[in-house]
Design an enzyme around this catalytic site. Structure first.
Site, mmCIF file in Angstrom:
data_model
loop_
_atom_site.group_PDB
_atom_site.id
_atom_site.type_symbol
_atom_site.label_atom_id
_atom_site.label_comp_id
_atom_site.label_asym_id
_atom_site.label_seq_id
_atom_site.Cartn_x
_atom_site.Cartn_y
_atom_site.Cartn_z
ATOM 1 N N ASP A 184 0.850 -1.178 0.000
ATOM 2 C CA ASP A 184 0.000 0.000 0.000
ATOM 3 C C ASP A 184 0.897 1.243 0.000
ATOM 4 O OD1 ASP A 184 -2.450 1.422 0.171
ATOM 5 O OD2 ASP A 184 -2.150 1.677 2.322
ATOM 6 N N ASP A 190 -0.277 5.012 1.043
ATOM 7 C CA ASP A 190 -0.521 5.891 2.186
ATOM 8 C C ASP A 190 -0.489 5.107 3.493
ATOM 9 O OD1 ASP A 190 -1.015 8.362 0.718
ATOM 10 O OD2 ASP A 190 -2.830 7.377 0.008
ATOM 11 N N ASP A 214 -1.335 -0.903 5.972
ATOM 12 C CA ASP A 214 -1.515 -0.297 7.292
ATOM 13 C C ASP A 214 -2.953 -0.412 7.782
ATOM 14 O OD1 ASP A 214 -2.426 1.651 5.326
ATOM 15 O OD2 ASP A 214 -2.548 3.068 6.997
#
Length: 266
Positions: free
Chosen positions: A14, A16, A210
């Site tokens: 990922d 961000d 995250d």
């Protein structure tokens, strides 16, 4: 149970919360990506954001200190275009979204129109207009198939959260009674299209994210081993609230430097 002894040959990650946070480099992300490139380990940076083209994102990431090739960036807009090209090559679509989505559809030969389109495709935009949403509602009611790039309800900004694709999709669904098909995470379809993009296999690929509710579950459902970093949304405590677990939890991708071939031996 996924075998953690399988060699790691490629990575999906990922963007961000893993590599950058609010347009700032997460410490160690540059060293992690440099190690992948030095060791010729294929990787793909994933984002549900459909606003920007891969080239736009490359330029934005370069400002943070990350030099990532265009071909190593995979957005929900690109995944949506790939899906539509598989489903109905050379089709037509009415698009509510930005250049990241319209460019991806143009590149697969789609015609963008508000005249009896095959699909209404909803993506993220900072300027949702009442007129465009009304047109989308009328076209879906008339029989157009409803596609959305991702189900994210909100997005971040310096002033606070913003309504995102999922929120606008809910509005359209309420008006039409039609649910969209979401292509982006947590749909494992995005993981599989990303694997095909780099010629990787799920058994030898790791997904780093995250968020438990998008990154980890989509990786898990696509058969990948997963690494949760606590540098973004989900923490070690909140992760325990989910009925599934990542293969490994670490503080950030900086912990993977020196361990990219065997991260589960950390």
């Amino acid at each position: 149970m996924t075998n953690t002894n399988e060699p790691i040959l490629s990575y999906l990650t990922d963007m961000d919360g893993v590599l950058v946070h609010e347009n700032h480099l997460i410490p160690g992300a540059d060293k992690f990506l440099a190690e992948l490139r030095t060791n010729d380990i294929p990787f793909l940076v994933l984002t549900n954001n459909s606003i920007y083209t891969a080239r736009d994102l490359q330029a934005r990431l370069r400002h943070t200190g990350l030099d990532i090739p265009v071909e190593s960036i995979w957005t929900s807009a690109l995944a949506t275009a790939t899906f539509l090209n598989d489903q109905r090559p050379g089709g037509t679509a009415y698009v509510v979204g930005e250049s990241g989505l319209t460019t991806a559809l143009h590149e697969i030969g789609y015609v963008l129109t508000d005249s009896d389109p095959d699909y209404v495709v909803l993506g993220e935009t900072r300027t949702y207009s009442f007129e465009a949403i009304t047109t989308a509602i009328r076209l879906i009611t008339a029989g157009a198939r409803f596609i959305a790039t991702n189900p994210d309800a909100t997005g971040p900004s310096r002033e606070g959260i913003l309504p995102a694709t999922g929120s606008v999709a809910a509005l359209i669904t309420r008006a039409t009674g039609r649910e969209p098909y979401y292509v982006g995470k947590p749909n494992p379809l995005m993981m599989r299209s990303a694997l095909r993009r780099i010629g990787a296999h799920s058994q030898s690929t790791v997904m780093i994210g995250d968020r438990m509710d998008t990154d980890v579950i989509s990786g898990l459902e696509a058969g990948l081993r997963t690494i949760l970093v606590t540098s973004g949304i989900s923490g070690r405590t909140t992760a325990e609230n989910f009925p599934f677990r990542p293969t490994l939890t670490i503080d950030s991708v900086a912990d993977l430097v020196g361990h990219t071939r065997a991260p589960f031996d950390l």
